[in-house]
Write a protein that holds these residues in place. Structure first.
Motif, PDB file in Angstrom:
ATOM      1  N   GLN A  38       0.836  -1.207   0.000  1.00  0.00           N
ATOM      2  CA  GLN A  38       0.000   0.000   0.000  1.00  0.00           C
ATOM      3  C   GLN A  38       0.869   1.255   0.000  1.00  0.00           C
ATOM      4  OE1 GLN A  38      -3.323   0.043  -0.436  1.00  0.00           O
ATOM      5  NE2 GLN A  38      -3.271  -2.184  -0.587  1.00  0.00           N
ATOM      6  N   CYS A  39       1.994   1.209   0.694  1.00  0.00           N
ATOM      7  CA  CYS A  39       2.879   2.386   0.731  1.00  0.00           C
ATOM      8  C   CYS A  39       3.381   2.717  -0.669  1.00  0.00           C
ATOM      9  CB  CYS A  39       4.064   2.147   1.667  1.00  0.00           C
ATOM     10  SG  CYS A  39       3.617   2.323   3.400  1.00  0.00           S
ATOM     11  N   VAL A  43       2.930   6.355  -2.464  1.00  0.00           N
ATOM     12  CA  VAL A  43       4.068   7.141  -2.944  1.00  0.00           C
ATOM     13  C   VAL A  43       3.779   7.677  -4.348  1.00  0.00           C
ATOM     14  CG1 VAL A  43       6.459   6.913  -3.771  1.00  0.00           C
ATOM     15  CG2 VAL A  43       5.823   6.034  -1.517  1.00  0.00           C
ATOM     16  N   THR A  44       3.260   6.812  -5.222  1.00  0.00           N
ATOM     17  CA  THR A  44       2.981   7.216  -6.605  1.00  0.00           C
ATOM     18  C   THR A  44       1.960   8.347  -6.661  1.00  0.00           C
ATOM     19  OG1 THR A  44       3.273   4.897  -7.173  1.00  0.00           O
ATOM     20  CG2 THR A  44       2.323   6.302  -8.872  1.00  0.00           C
ATOM     21  N   ASP A  45       0.891   8.235  -5.889  1.00  0.00           N
ATOM     22  CA  ASP A  45      -0.207   9.210  -6.013  1.00  0.00           C
ATOM     23  C   ASP A  45      -0.050  10.446  -5.132  1.00  0.00           C
ATOM     24  OD1 ASP A  45      -1.484   7.615  -7.837  1.00  0.00           O
ATOM     25  OD2 ASP A  45      -2.829   6.681  -6.377  1.00  0.00           O
ATOM     26  N   TYR A  46       0.641  10.303  -4.014  1.00  0.00           N
ATOM     27  CA  TYR A  46       0.638  11.403  -3.050  1.00  0.00           C
ATOM     28  C   TYR A  46       2.024  12.020  -2.815  1.00  0.00           C
ATOM     29  CZ  TYR A  46      -4.113   9.906  -1.994  1.00  0.00           C
ATOM     30  OH  TYR A  46      -5.444   9.573  -2.084  1.00  0.00           O
ATOM     31  N   GLY A  47       3.055  11.427  -3.430  1.00  0.00           N
ATOM     32  CA  GLY A  47       4.387  12.031  -3.338  1.00  0.00           C
ATOM     33  C   GLY A  47       5.070  11.933  -1.985  1.00  0.00           C
ATOM     34  N   PHE A  48       4.644  10.972  -1.181  1.00  0.00           N
ATOM     35  CA  PHE A  48       5.337  10.787   0.104  1.00  0.00           C
ATOM     36  C   PHE A  48       6.659  10.049  -0.115  1.00  0.00           C
ATOM     37  CE2 PHE A  48       1.400  11.978   1.900  1.00  0.00           C
ATOM     38  CZ  PHE A  48       1.532  12.131   3.268  1.00  0.00           C
ATOM     39  N   LYS A  49       7.591  10.220   0.803  1.00  0.00           N
ATOM     40  CA  LYS A  49       8.768   9.369   0.855  1.00  0.00           C
ATOM     41  C   LYS A  49       8.438   8.190   1.767  1.00  0.00           C
ATOM     42  CE  LYS A  49      13.156   8.123   0.720  1.00  0.00           C
ATOM     43  NZ  LYS A  49      13.816   7.645  -0.501  1.00  0.00           N
ATOM     44  N   HIS A  50       8.675   6.975   1.269  1.00  0.00           N
ATOM     45  CA  HIS A  50       8.369   5.761   2.040  1.00  0.00           C
ATOM     46  C   HIS A  50       9.619   5.297   2.781  1.00  0.00           C
ATOM     47  CE1 HIS A  50       7.682   1.127   1.784  1.00  0.00           C
ATOM     48  NE2 HIS A  50       7.299   1.584   2.955  1.00  0.00           N
ATOM     49  N   LEU A  51       9.525   5.218   4.093  1.00  0.00           N
ATOM     50  CA  LEU A  51      10.635   4.675   4.875  1.00  0.00           C
ATOM     51  C   LEU A  51      10.135   3.476   5.662  1.00  0.00           C
ATOM     52  CD1 LEU A  51      12.209   7.955   6.343  1.00  0.00           C
ATOM     53  CD2 LEU A  51      13.046   6.608   4.401  1.00  0.00           C
ATOM     54  N   ALA A 196      -5.309  -5.971  -3.073  1.00  0.00           N
ATOM     55  CA  ALA A 196      -4.542  -4.740  -2.883  1.00  0.00           C
ATOM     56  C   ALA A 196      -5.241  -3.508  -3.480  1.00  0.00           C
ATOM     57  CB  ALA A 196      -3.149  -4.898  -3.478  1.00  0.00           C
ATOM     58  N   ASP A 197      -5.858  -3.658  -4.658  1.00  0.00           N
ATOM     59  CA  ASP A 197      -6.483  -2.479  -5.282  1.00  0.00           C
ATOM     60  C   ASP A 197      -7.716  -2.026  -4.510  1.00  0.00           C
ATOM     61  OD1 ASP A 197      -4.590  -2.315  -7.256  1.00  0.00           O
ATOM     62  OD2 ASP A 197      -5.694  -3.603  -8.648  1.00  0.00           O
ATOM     63  N   GLU A 198      -8.487  -3.004  -4.016  1.00  0.00           N
ATOM     64  CA  GLU A 198      -9.685  -2.644  -3.228  1.00  0.00           C
ATOM     65  C   GLU A 198      -9.287  -1.973  -1.916  1.00  0.00           C
ATOM     66  OE1 GLU A 198     -13.094  -5.725  -3.071  1.00  0.00           O
ATOM     67  OE2 GLU A 198     -11.330  -6.758  -3.896  1.00  0.00           O
ATOM     68  N   VAL A 199      -8.261  -2.514  -1.278  1.00  0.00           N
ATOM     69  CA  VAL A 199      -7.783  -1.904  -0.027  1.00  0.00           C
ATOM     70  C   VAL A 199      -7.345  -0.471  -0.301  1.00  0.00           C
ATOM     71  CG1 VAL A 199      -6.007  -2.014   1.787  1.00  0.00           C
ATOM     72  CG2 VAL A 199      -7.080  -4.132   0.971  1.00  0.00           C
ATOM     73  N   TYR A 200      -6.677  -0.288  -1.426  1.00  0.00           N
ATOM     74  CA  TYR A 200      -6.162   1.047  -1.750  1.00  0.00           C
ATOM     75  C   TYR A 200      -7.293   2.064  -1.947  1.00  0.00           C
ATOM     76  CZ  TYR A 200      -3.290   4.744  -3.689  1.00  0.00           C
ATOM     77  OH  TYR A 200      -2.672   5.951  -3.910  1.00  0.00           O
ATOM     78  N   GLU A 201      -8.444   1.607  -2.446  1.00  0.00           N
ATOM     79  CA  GLU A 201      -9.592   2.526  -2.581  1.00  0.00           C
ATOM     80  C   GLU A 201      -9.953   3.097  -1.207  1.00  0.00           C
ATOM     81  OE1 GLU A 201     -11.003   3.741  -5.387  1.00  0.00           O
ATOM     82  OE2 GLU A 201      -9.368   2.633  -6.329  1.00  0.00           O
ATOM     83  N   ASP A 211      -7.564  15.110   4.801  1.00  0.00           N
ATOM     84  CA  ASP A 211      -7.191  16.294   4.027  1.00  0.00           C
ATOM     85  C   ASP A 211      -5.801  16.196   3.396  1.00  0.00           C
ATOM     86  OD1 ASP A 211      -8.014  18.677   2.980  1.00  0.00           O
ATOM     87  OD2 ASP A 211      -7.026  19.874   4.537  1.00  0.00           O
ATOM     88  N   ILE A 212      -5.454  15.001   2.951  1.00  0.00           N
ATOM     89  CA  ILE A 212      -4.178  14.839   2.239  1.00  0.00           C
ATOM     90  C   ILE A 212      -4.502  14.686   0.756  1.00  0.00           C
ATOM     91  CG2 ILE A 212      -2.145  13.356   1.957  1.00  0.00           C
ATOM     92  CD1 ILE A 212      -2.462  12.757   4.961  1.00  0.00           C
ATOM     93  N   LYS A 213      -3.921  15.575  -0.027  1.00  0.00           N
ATOM     94  CA  LYS A 213      -4.315  15.635  -1.443  1.00  0.00           C
ATOM     95  C   LYS A 213      -3.306  14.928  -2.341  1.00  0.00           C
ATOM     96  CE  LYS A 213      -6.877  19.881  -0.742  1.00  0.00           C
ATOM     97  NZ  LYS A 213      -6.608  20.036   0.700  1.00  0.00           N
ATOM     98  N   PRO A 214      -3.828  14.286  -3.409  1.00  0.00           N
ATOM     99  CA  PRO A 214      -2.906  13.654  -4.361  1.00  0.00           C
ATOM    100  C   PRO A 214      -2.061  14.707  -5.088  1.00  0.00           C
ATOM    101  CG  PRO A 214      -5.207  13.284  -4.999  1.00  0.00           C
ATOM    102  CD  PRO A 214      -5.235  14.128  -3.781  1.00  0.00           C
ATOM    103  N   ILE A 215      -0.896  14.291  -5.562  1.00  0.00           N
ATOM    104  CA  ILE A 215      -0.080  15.248  -6.319  1.00  0.00           C
ATOM    105  C   ILE A 215      -0.723  15.457  -7.677  1.00  0.00           C
ATOM    106  CG2 ILE A 215       2.196  15.037  -5.281  1.00  0.00           C
ATOM    107  CD1 ILE A 215       2.853  12.777  -7.163  1.00  0.00           C
TER     108      ILE A 215
END
Ligand code: UDP
Ligand code: MG
Length: 223
Positions: A38-39, A43-51, A196-201, A211-215
């Motif tokens: 899920q991380c 990362v792809t959609d929201y631009g976070f750094k995954h650690l 995985a895709d359903e969980v991601y929804e 209130d976290i917005k996609p890039i």
């Protein structure tokens, strides 16, 4: 002085960063709940750094000359929690490096904190988290996923003996962290049993609620 006591982060009396400078989302869930999968999507959609705390520990374990390598190895095999000073310092170093290199201040911290002392120390000395994304998954589903992953992961702890110990640590040591954050209304629980895709929804819905917005992709005009 033992090397572990020379680590700075855990002795600091105030957080290094404020919540305004740095956004941290903790990602928790039992072993095999799907945190890493899920991380990667987030990362792809929201631009976070995954650690991933586990990945950072494995990297340190394999680093030639590390004073902590042997210790980390035995904790991981036993499915127990490495002393907090080491894990927090690894996370802080990785966060510092990311801020310097990529100028990023959005972090998904995966598989951490797994023990109350780690949670308290991190929020006191590094930065308070925004919330915890908790992947809820029954053990039978996690066991099947881990045994499958074990065929190819090469991980020393993806075997039935270590898995049983990790489940136990999760229930006894890590769930109290989720429960404490829950009492502070800082947990977003997602059902991780589905694909995985359903969980991601559901993850996307949760991010919207927080209130976290996609890039937004910027298209470069060529003419
Ligand atoms: N670990 C630890 N402290 C942490 C995170 C991980 O000691 O904050 C150790 C622990 O022994 C754990 C192992 O690293 O069982 C693997 O963690 P990882 O997150 O890679 O595995 P998961 O259980 O999520 O598949
Ligand atoms: Mg993982």
């Amino acid at each position: 002085m033992p090397a572990i006591e020379r680590l700075a982060a855990a002795t600091r009396s105030a957080p290094l960063w404020s919540k305004d400078d740095v956004t941290v989302i903790f990602v928790l869930g039992g072993p095999g709940a799907g945190k890493g999968t899920q991380c990667a999507k987030i990362v792809t959609d929201y631009g976070f750094k995954h650690l991933s705390a586990g990945d950072l520990l494995r990297e340190e374990q394999d680093r030639p000359g590390s004073e902590f390598g042997e210790m980390i190895k035995s904790y991981i095999k036993e499915g127990t929690i490495v002393p907090l000073e080491v894990t927090i310092q690894l996370l802080e170093n990785a966060m510092q490096a990311t801020r310097e290199k990529d100028n990023k201040s959005l972090f998904l911290i995966d598989g951490f904190p797994r023990k109350l002392d780690q949670a308290h120390a991190f929020e006191r000395t590094v930065v308070p988290s925004k919330f915890t994304l908790f992947f809820d998954c029954p053990e039978d589903v996690m066991l099947e996923r881990l045994l499958n992953r074990g065929k190819t992961s090469g991980r020393a702890d993806d075997n039935i003996e270590s898995i049983k110990k990790r489940f136990r640590t999760f229930v006894e040591t890590s769930m109290p962290v989720v429960n404490e954050f829950q009492t502070q209304d800082r947990v977003a629980k997602v059902d991780a049993t589905k694909g995985a895709d359903e969980v991601y929804e559901d993850v996307k819905k949760t991010f919207k609620e927080w209130d976290i917005k996609p890039i937004t992709l910027k298209f470069v005009q060529t003419q």
